[in-house]
Motif scaffolding. Structure first.
Motif, PDB file in Angstrom:
ATOM      1  N   LYS A   1       0.844  -1.213   0.000  1.00 46.21           N
ATOM      2  CA  LYS A   1       0.000   0.000   0.000  1.00 46.21           C
ATOM      3  C   LYS A   1       0.874   1.256   0.000  1.00 46.21           C
ATOM      4  CE  LYS A   1      -3.043   0.529   3.520  1.00 46.21           C
ATOM      5  NZ  LYS A   1      -3.059   1.847   4.185  1.00 46.21           N
ATOM      6  N   SER A   2       1.882   1.277   0.858  1.00 45.16           N
ATOM      7  CA  SER A   2       2.730   2.479   0.941  1.00 45.16           C
ATOM      8  C   SER A   2       3.406   2.756  -0.397  1.00 45.16           C
ATOM      9  CB  SER A   2       3.825   2.268   1.997  1.00 45.16           C
ATOM     10  OG  SER A   2       3.253   2.139   3.264  1.00 45.16           O
TER      11      SER A   2
ATOM     12  N   ARG B   1       2.894   5.942  -3.256  1.00 44.56           N
ATOM     13  CA  ARG B   1       4.040   6.754  -3.675  1.00 44.56           C
ATOM     14  C   ARG B   1       4.283   6.644  -5.176  1.00 44.56           C
ATOM     15  NH1 ARG B   1       4.179   5.593   1.630  1.00 44.56           N
ATOM     16  NH2 ARG B   1       5.488   6.789   3.076  1.00 44.56           N
TER      17      ARG B   1
ATOM     18  N   THR C   1      -2.441   7.923   4.792  1.00 49.79           N
ATOM     19  CA  THR C   1      -1.227   8.130   3.994  1.00 49.79           C
ATOM     20  C   THR C   1      -1.508   9.113   2.861  1.00 49.79           C
ATOM     21  OG1 THR C   1      -0.610   5.848   4.487  1.00 49.79           O
ATOM     22  CG2 THR C   1       0.616   6.935   2.747  1.00 49.79           C
TER      23      THR C   1
ATOM     24  N   ARG D   1      -1.870  12.716   4.496  1.00 55.28           N
ATOM     25  CA  ARG D   1      -0.673  13.352   5.070  1.00 55.28           C
ATOM     26  C   ARG D   1       0.384  13.607   4.002  1.00 55.28           C
ATOM     27  NH1 ARG D   1      -1.465   9.618  10.075  1.00 55.28           N
ATOM     28  NH2 ARG D   1      -2.712  10.958  11.420  1.00 55.28           N
TER      29      ARG D   1
ATOM     30  N   ARG E   1       0.267  16.906  13.256  1.00 55.77           N
ATOM     31  CA  ARG E   1       1.614  16.359  13.094  1.00 55.77           C
ATOM     32  C   ARG E   1       2.188  16.674  11.708  1.00 55.77           C
ATOM     33  NH1 ARG E   1       1.463  10.180  13.907  1.00 55.77           N
ATOM     34  NH2 ARG E   1       0.681  10.839  15.906  1.00 55.77           N
TER      35      ARG E   1
ATOM     36  N   ALA F   1       8.186   9.228  15.460  1.00 49.32           N
ATOM     37  CA  ALA F   1       8.776   8.420  14.390  1.00 49.32           C
ATOM     38  C   ALA F   1       7.640   8.049  13.444  1.00 49.32           C
ATOM     39  CB  ALA F   1       9.419   7.171  14.973  1.00 49.32           C
ATOM     40  N   SER F   2       7.445   8.850  12.413  1.00 54.98           N
ATOM     41  CA  SER F   2       6.329   8.605  11.494  1.00 54.98           C
ATOM     42  C   SER F   2       6.790   8.784  10.054  1.00 54.98           C
ATOM     43  CB  SER F   2       5.183   9.580  11.795  1.00 54.98           C
ATOM     44  OG  SER F   2       4.304   9.628  10.688  1.00 54.98           O
ATOM     45  N   ALA F   3       6.640   7.717   9.272  1.00 54.32           N
ATOM     46  CA  ALA F   3       7.003   7.792   7.857  1.00 54.32           C
ATOM     47  C   ALA F   3       6.057   8.721   7.121  1.00 54.32           C
ATOM     48  CB  ALA F   3       6.955   6.406   7.234  1.00 54.32           C
ATOM     49  N   GLN F   4       4.824   8.823   7.617  1.00 61.23           N
ATOM     50  CA  GLN F   4       3.879   9.714   6.939  1.00 61.23           C
ATOM     51  C   GLN F   4       4.312  11.163   7.098  1.00 61.23           C
ATOM     52  OE1 GLN F   4      -0.019   8.661   8.411  1.00 61.23           O
ATOM     53  NE2 GLN F   4      -0.145   6.886   7.049  1.00 61.23           N
TER      54      GLN F   4
ATOM     55  N   ARG G   1       9.706   3.622   7.812  1.00 63.40           N
ATOM     56  CA  ARG G   1       9.767   3.157   6.409  1.00 63.40           C
ATOM     57  C   ARG G   1      10.312   4.241   5.480  1.00 63.40           C
ATOM     58  NH1 ARG G   1       3.728   1.139   5.874  1.00 63.40           N
ATOM     59  NH2 ARG G   1       4.133   0.737   8.055  1.00 63.40           N
TER      60      ARG G   1
ATOM     61  N   ILE H   1       4.729  -1.328  12.880  1.00 66.94           N
ATOM     62  CA  ILE H   1       3.633  -0.515  13.421  1.00 66.94           C
ATOM     63  C   ILE H   1       2.244  -0.969  12.941  1.00 66.94           C
ATOM     64  CG2 ILE H   1       3.807   1.350  11.666  1.00 66.94           C
ATOM     65  CD1 ILE H   1       3.231   1.823  15.465  1.00 66.94           C
ATOM     66  N   ASP H   2       2.139  -1.436  11.700  1.00 69.44           N
ATOM     67  CA  ASP H   2       0.819  -1.847  11.199  1.00 69.44           C
ATOM     68  C   ASP H   2       0.498  -3.304  11.511  1.00 69.44           C
ATOM     69  OD1 ASP H   2       0.322   0.645  10.193  1.00 69.44           O
ATOM     70  OD2 ASP H   2       1.014   0.169   8.175  1.00 69.44           O
TER      71      ASP H   2
ATOM     72  N   GLU I   1       1.494   5.171  19.449  1.00 70.23           N
ATOM     73  CA  GLU I   1       1.025   5.508  18.094  1.00 70.23           C
ATOM     74  C   GLU I   1      -0.153   4.632  17.655  1.00 70.23           C
ATOM     75  OE1 GLU I   1       1.862   7.704  15.265  1.00 70.23           O
ATOM     76  OE2 GLU I   1       2.187   8.788  17.119  1.00 70.23           O
TER      77      GLU I   1
ATOM     78  N   LYS J   1      -4.362   5.131  15.019  1.00 68.30           N
ATOM     79  CA  LYS J   1      -4.453   4.522  13.682  1.00 68.30           C
ATOM     80  C   LYS J   1      -5.925   4.537  13.235  1.00 68.30           C
ATOM     81  CE  LYS J   1      -0.103   3.796  13.093  1.00 68.30           C
ATOM     82  NZ  LYS J   1       0.601   4.557  12.055  1.00 68.30           N
TER      83      LYS J   1
HETATM   84  C1  S3P Z   1       2.597   4.611   6.302  1.00 68.37           C
HETATM   85  C2  S3P Z   1       3.197   4.877   7.485  1.00 68.37           C
HETATM   86  C3  S3P Z   1       2.713   4.376   8.779  1.00 68.37           C
HETATM   87  C4  S3P Z   1       1.670   3.298   8.620  1.00 68.37           C
HETATM   88  C5  S3P Z   1       0.695   3.591   7.534  1.00 68.37           C
HETATM   89  C6  S3P Z   1       1.394   3.772   6.209  1.00 68.37           C
HETATM   90  C7  S3P Z   1       3.179   5.167   5.064  1.00 68.37           C
HETATM   91  O1  S3P Z   1       2.140   5.448   9.486  1.00 68.37           O
HETATM   92  O2  S3P Z   1       0.983   3.092   9.843  1.00 68.37           O
HETATM   93  O3  S3P Z   1      -0.234   2.517   7.410  1.00 68.37           O
HETATM   94  O4  S3P Z   1       2.834   4.684   3.961  1.00 68.37           O
HETATM   95  O5  S3P Z   1       4.001   6.083   5.165  1.00 68.37           O
HETATM   96  P1  S3P Z   1       3.039   6.356  10.458  1.00 68.37           P
HETATM   97  O6  S3P Z   1       4.246   6.680   9.693  1.00 68.37           O
HETATM   98  O7  S3P Z   1       2.236   7.556  10.783  1.00 68.37           O
HETATM   99  O8  S3P Z   1       3.328   5.484  11.643  1.00 68.37           O
END
Ligand code: S3P
Length: 443
Positions: free
Chosen positions: A29-30, A34, A103, A106, A134, A173-176, A201, A321-322, A345, A349
């Motif tokens: 999905k991520s 992208r 995702t 954000r 955030r 710590a958030s990849a989003q 991530r 995290i997921d 965190e 969700k």
């Molecule tokens: C994601 C980052 C994660 C994850 C989400 C997808 C992404 O969130 O929980 O399902 O694709 O960057 P956070 O980075 O806010 O933890």
């Protein structure tokens, strides 16, 4: 896109069953999000295979169509994007509706912050309760003109603004958040420097490089200079380890199980679920390891193994995290106690995943104690059955489906429509592997 929300799908799962087969779960999905975003900003024709045709990534796809990008879907999993170029997006005629997808919202907030047009981002009732400060707070410090509804929730309103070079130390710590700021920095005149508290991530950084865009990362620091161009490329999306997680756990808890999962993304920033399951004693073999589209990928074989409870290392939390809803089911079937901490965190969700899982575990008779930032779970020999409310959270619904493999009575799971956000075809695939799952509309 329809903004009507549905809550009526019910999963009914018979106790027991098997988990065998050789399968490939849908695309990551991520990475799918992208691919649409960067393909739309690139010069030239980007082709994507293995794209996740789930509601979340399709929400991103629709948003870019709404901004004038020509995106075709010639075959299942295939997407062809005629990139508009870094400065080629057009003002959308209406608010961009992003459904359930945090995702999409954000990352788009960052991508749109430095555009020459105004935009509004909206979502469903769950997304409208998720924290957006955030991303808007750091974007404001970068010079963005961005506002939220009272309380820090969407709709997000973005007006055109010039973004000067800046530096931001991320509190979570958030990849989003990280990806949001990286995408904003593409429109900064000069360099942006981001510092993360812990690695999470890194698909955005990897994919930008795949599009020929330089990104410097060392340790917890990312540096990126705006004003460059992206060059179209081909993206092979690996199968989503977050979707594979349900089968990894299902096979680990089900005596006699033996399943092969093909082409699973094993990016080091995503493999917490493998590390934690192995720590618990899971029997997971890597059959083949290779690379696809700048991401490490593997075929995994999972067989039943008696699991033991563990204290989950906190450094694994952002990397899994997921996958905690599925891991909680593994813990419920393990011998001994599993302790999770440092995972607050999970409370923000698609649902409060600590409380929603705890409520479901209670229905199955699993002893547990909730803490502010985690949970303590006492493993059981067998799980009970009963009616569980997933609260519209796809990962909760799929996790309790797998729990039935060790249950002594049927499990009914309510509010399962959102399984389609991340894992279209889950019910068919689970049935194909031996689960006694039926899907119906609530009467
Ligand atoms: C994601 C980052 C994660 C994850 C989400 C997808 C992404 O969130 O929980 O399902 O694709 O960057 P956070 O980075 O806010 O933890």
């Amino acid at each position: 896109m329809s903004q009507q929300e549905q809550h009526d799908l019910v999963f009914s799962v018979n106790p027991g069953g098997a988990l065998c087969g050789d399968i490939r779960v849908p695309g990551d999905k991520s990475i799918s999000h992208r691919a649409i975003m960067l393909g739309s900003l690139a010069d030239g024709l980007t082709t994507v295979e293995g794209f996740l045709e789930g509601e979340d990534s399709l929400a991103t796809l629709q948003a870019f169509r709404d901004m004038g990008v020509d995106i075709q879907r010639p075959a299942p999993g295939k997407v062809v994007i005629q990139g508009a170029g870094i400065d080629g997006l057009k003002a959308p005629a209406a608010p961009l509706y992003l459904g359930n997808s945090g995702t999409s919202m954000r990352l788009l907030a960052g991508l749109l912050a430095g555009q020459r047009f105004a935009s509004v981002l909206t979502g469903d009732s769950s997304l409208s309760k998720r924290p957006m400060r955030r991303v808007t707070e750091p974007l404001k410090t970068m010079g963005a003109n961005i506002t939220l509804r009272e309380g820090g929730f969407c709709p997000i309103e973005i007006r055109p603004s010039a973004l000067p070079p800046s530096e931001y130390v991320m509190p979570v710590a958030s990849a989003q958040v990280n990806s949001c700021l990286i995408l904003a920095s593409l429109n900064v005149e000069g360099e942006t420097r981001l510092l993360e508290p812990a690695p999470c991530r890194d698909h955005t950084e990897r994919m930008l490089r795949g599009f020929g865009y330089p990104v410097l990362s060392s340790g917890n620091e990312v540096r990126i200079r705006g004003g460059g161009r992206l060059h179209a490329c081909h993206i092979d999306v690996p199968a989503d380890i977050s979707s594979a997680a349900f089968f990894l756990v299902g096979a680990s808890i089900c005596p006699g199980a033996d399943i092969v999962l093909r082409h699973v993304g094993i990016n080091p920033t995503r493999i917490g679920v493998l590390n934690i399951l192995k720590l618990m004693g899971a029997n997971i073999d890597t059959l083949r390891e290779y690379e696809a589209g700048g991401e490490p990928v593997a075929d995994l074989r999972v067989r039943y193994a008696p699991l033991k409870g563990v204290r989950i290392p906190e450094d694994q939390v952002p990397l899994a995290i997921d996958e905690f809803p599925a891991l909680f089911i593994a813990a419920a079937c393990a011998e001994g106690t599993t302790v999770l901490s440092g995972a607050e965190e999970l409370r923000v969700k698609e649902s409060d995943r600590i409380q929603t899982m705890a409520d479901g575990l209670a229905v199955l008779g699993v002893k547990h104690a909730v803490t502010p930032d985690g949970i303590v779970i006492e493993g059981q020999r067998a799980l009970g059955g009963g009616v569980i409310n997933s609260h519209g959270d796809h990962r909760i619904a799929m996790s309790f489906t797998m729990a039935a493999l060790r249950a002594t009575a049927p499990i009914t799971i309510l509010d399962c429509n959102n399984v389609a956000t991340s894992f279209p075809g889950f019910a068919d695939l689970a049935r194909q592997c031996g689960l006694g799952l039926s899907v119906a509309h609530a009467s």
